[in-house]
Design an enzyme around this catalytic site. Sequence first.
Site, PDB file in Angstrom:
ATOM      1  N   SER A 113     -11.400  -0.391  -0.056  1.00 19.79           N
ATOM      2  CA  SER A 113     -10.104  -0.386   0.632  1.00 19.79           C
ATOM      3  C   SER A 113     -10.259  -0.690   2.110  1.00 19.79           C
ATOM      4  O   SER A 113      -9.367  -1.268   2.732  1.00 19.79           O
ATOM      5  CB  SER A 113      -9.418   0.974   0.479  1.00 19.79           C
ATOM      6  OG  SER A 113      -8.921   1.163  -0.812  1.00 19.79           O
ATOM      7  N   HIS A 129      -3.394   6.153   3.606  1.00 18.64           N
ATOM      8  CA  HIS A 129      -4.241   5.055   3.143  1.00 18.64           C
ATOM      9  C   HIS A 129      -3.755   3.716   3.689  1.00 18.64           C
ATOM     10  O   HIS A 129      -4.526   2.923   4.242  1.00 18.64           O
ATOM     11  CB  HIS A 129      -4.246   5.040   1.614  1.00 18.64           C
ATOM     12  CG  HIS A 129      -5.180   4.050   1.002  1.00 18.64           C
ATOM     13  ND1 HIS A 129      -4.803   2.752   0.710  1.00 18.64           N
ATOM     14  CD2 HIS A 129      -6.475   4.148   0.616  1.00 18.64           C
ATOM     15  CE1 HIS A 129      -5.825   2.111   0.174  1.00 18.64           C
ATOM     16  NE2 HIS A 129      -6.851   2.934   0.097  1.00 18.64           N
ATOM     17  N   ASP A 155       0.844  -1.181   0.000  1.00 16.62           N
ATOM     18  CA  ASP A 155       0.000   0.000   0.000  1.00 16.62           C
ATOM     19  C   ASP A 155       0.886   1.240   0.000  1.00 16.62           C
ATOM     20  O   ASP A 155       2.054   1.166  -0.368  1.00 16.62           O
ATOM     21  CB  ASP A 155      -0.954  -0.042   1.213  1.00 16.62           C
ATOM     22  CG  ASP A 155      -2.306   0.589   0.905  1.00 16.62           C
ATOM     23  OD1 ASP A 155      -2.340   1.815   0.699  1.00 16.62           O
ATOM     24  OD2 ASP A 155      -3.325  -0.131   0.868  1.00 16.62           O
TER      25      ASP A 155
END
Length: 829
Positions: A405, A233, A188
């Site tokens: 996600s 994220h 990620d």
Amino acid sequence: MNTYSLRRRWVTAGAVLVLGAGFLAVTLPADAATASAEIAPAVRAQLERDGRAPFWIMLEGKPDLSAVEGSPAGVYDRLTREAATAQQDLRALLTARKATFEPFWISNAIRVVGDTGLLAEVASRPEVARIDAEPAPAEPRSAPAVLAEEEVPQPVNGVEWNIHRIGADTAWAESGSRGEGIVVANIDTGVKGDHPALAGAYRGRYGNGAVDNAYNWFDPTGSCAGPCDDDGHGTHVMGLEAGRAADGGNQIGVAPGARWIAARRCCEVADALRAGQWMLAPTDADGANPRPDLAPDVVNISWYFRGDNGSLFGDILDAWVAAGIFPVIAAGNNGNGGTCATNTWPASFDSAYTVGNTTPADVVSGDSSRGPTQDGRTKPDISAPGTAIRSSHISAEFAVQNGTSQAAPQVAGAVALLWSAVPELDGDVAATRRLLDDTARDIDDTTCGGTADDNSVAGEGLLDIAAALRAAPRGPVGALTGTTVGYATVQLNGPRLKNLTADADGRFALARMVPGTYTYRVSAFGHQDATGTVTVPAGGTATLPVTPVALPSATVTGVVRSAEGPVAGATVTVAGTPARVATDADGRYRLTLPTGGDYLLSAESPSRCALPADVPIEVTADRTLDVDLPARTDLAEYGHTCTAPVTGYQAGTTRLDLSGNDGAVTQVDLPFPVSVYGSTSRTAWISGNGALSVTGPIPPPFIDVLPEPPDSMLPTGAVLPFYSVLGIDAQAGVYTTLGADQIVVEWRDVQVLRPFSREPDGRISVSLVLRPDGTFTVNYRTSDPGWYVRGRNALIGLQNADGTDAFIYSALEVVVRDGLGFTIRPPRG
């Protein structure tokens, strides 16, 4: 901490030709057009336009991994051997042609940057199956927020609503497992490794706080030596996999007992493949010495490629599954209000366990990508809560985000729970998929095809990990406890492969194991490896005491100093080892290290007024090594430094007419001139947002988020004791005391507001004392633990009159604590 560049495994022979913008277009030769290997039209187009282009050579043949299933080492050996053999002649050709290229082994492919002549020569070779264009970069992301924070469902008994909705808290209670013995991972944007909800679960962190990033962190860009995240994220995703409750907060992770490792991917598709290879065979900090025995159990991917990227990433997923690594993939956020056939890649691959996003109402979000796939298969495979999900972040300690996600990592955590509680399932990807499918709660939405039980909107339905655990086939299990030296690693290889870490006292344990005989290897810094066998009985506990033999060692002693003298409480560590000590009251430290090695010793002061220092050291015998810490100073070396506070907290006496949360400013006449970077005035402008300027009114923070100084949009000619978005209500106030020998400005009990929402994060009191000698003393009082109160959206220091230089004590960092204080001093002379 040092940063370094990971070695990229580019093979190059000679310089790369750089072409100017005016390079003439070329026409592909006829032999390229009639080559045996298919050439993607995009490759031809780019070569005609630019003369040179990156392209991917996809070779014939795919290794049969059936004989090595369940063995990361076996899969790695088979793939690397067959890639080396298949690519041997082609690599030799590319080297002879002085091409820039990078071979991969997890997918039998080579990335090349070349011209039309090289393309034609490569495409004509019999081992080449086709030539693909460079795929578009991968993208996350979370979907745009759709719920205000006050609309997010409330936690249930100390766990976030989504964790409760999938039954994770019930699974913990019924199984007694929280993911212990399992390693989860993600590829990620990175992970904030020191986040309080994640730091303790990082596999590279020892119990004493020392960190060893080898085999635990991979950054193909080389920009971060250890886990970092400049986006947030990946940190949000990892929190949902394995985050732990921090600072009395709610539980955010599905498998808080698991350990995590991570790979960062950036801008190139090749980065994703490098990370995919690293997951199967993690490497040391230099990208060398791969160890498939340290591969994770579960990998989460919460991003997608635009378009169909063929087998590039599908080969990675197939290799992971063959090795017993469970791949969990977010479906994507391209649903466009419910549009069918919007699945993305790699989510569309059959080997991907693809996850859709449900809302708090247990229906699939309109943003969630839907099936069917291009060849008519049902996707996603399952769904999980992905809307209004709170997890760890970098902009604040916790943040609410939406998207597949957020749904996918909860499934990754569920697999970790399942494999921890039912160890006989560990590594059996197919059986685990069936179990999760069969126990999911149906979501009847056949708008994109399928049935109520399995459709291309929700897949098999809403994840229910508690039901999956109840339905799991249970065989006899055993347990293992043992003792060795502190922080040793214990690798067990038998019916399953397990890696354990001993605590500071050398104790290790695993409560649930497949019974059988295991070989073990105990490795500890400063000791010889110890090996042997241990048998774990069904229904019983094996005890394994191991005492590794110590290697010859020497003592390193010294004093850590700063400009103020010896530093008490400084932390001294040795890179890549668990060695970690604190200096005594006289700044002295003492370490024992094996002889015959080169080490990097790092020292860090508890005060931010001194910067960390790294010193290389060769240890052949006892020796002394003093460490001098450089002083924190201005960005442009103007000469400011800081020291311990001259005085403690001082309160103001006269309340100023400042209120509200819009950064109101008032002008105050001063009893003596105050100078900031040479700008001198007997007038000060004081802001309700925690700043004082001697050059003019102070602007409020632009759109609530502060840039890094120096910056002309920040207060100029200013002292910034806590410049942030602050609120002054009836309980708060700004006070001054104007004297001949000092000026006190106090922001008392002001609210620290979160960006954009302007919701209070807590209260802080800040005391600023200005003196005729040009020094500034700042002290803090607060009892609130929030990240914004502790400085996450605050600037602390000084900035000059034109926004070109600054002394930065802290810029948007979580450093403020109750009782913190320091004095900023101007240059001497």
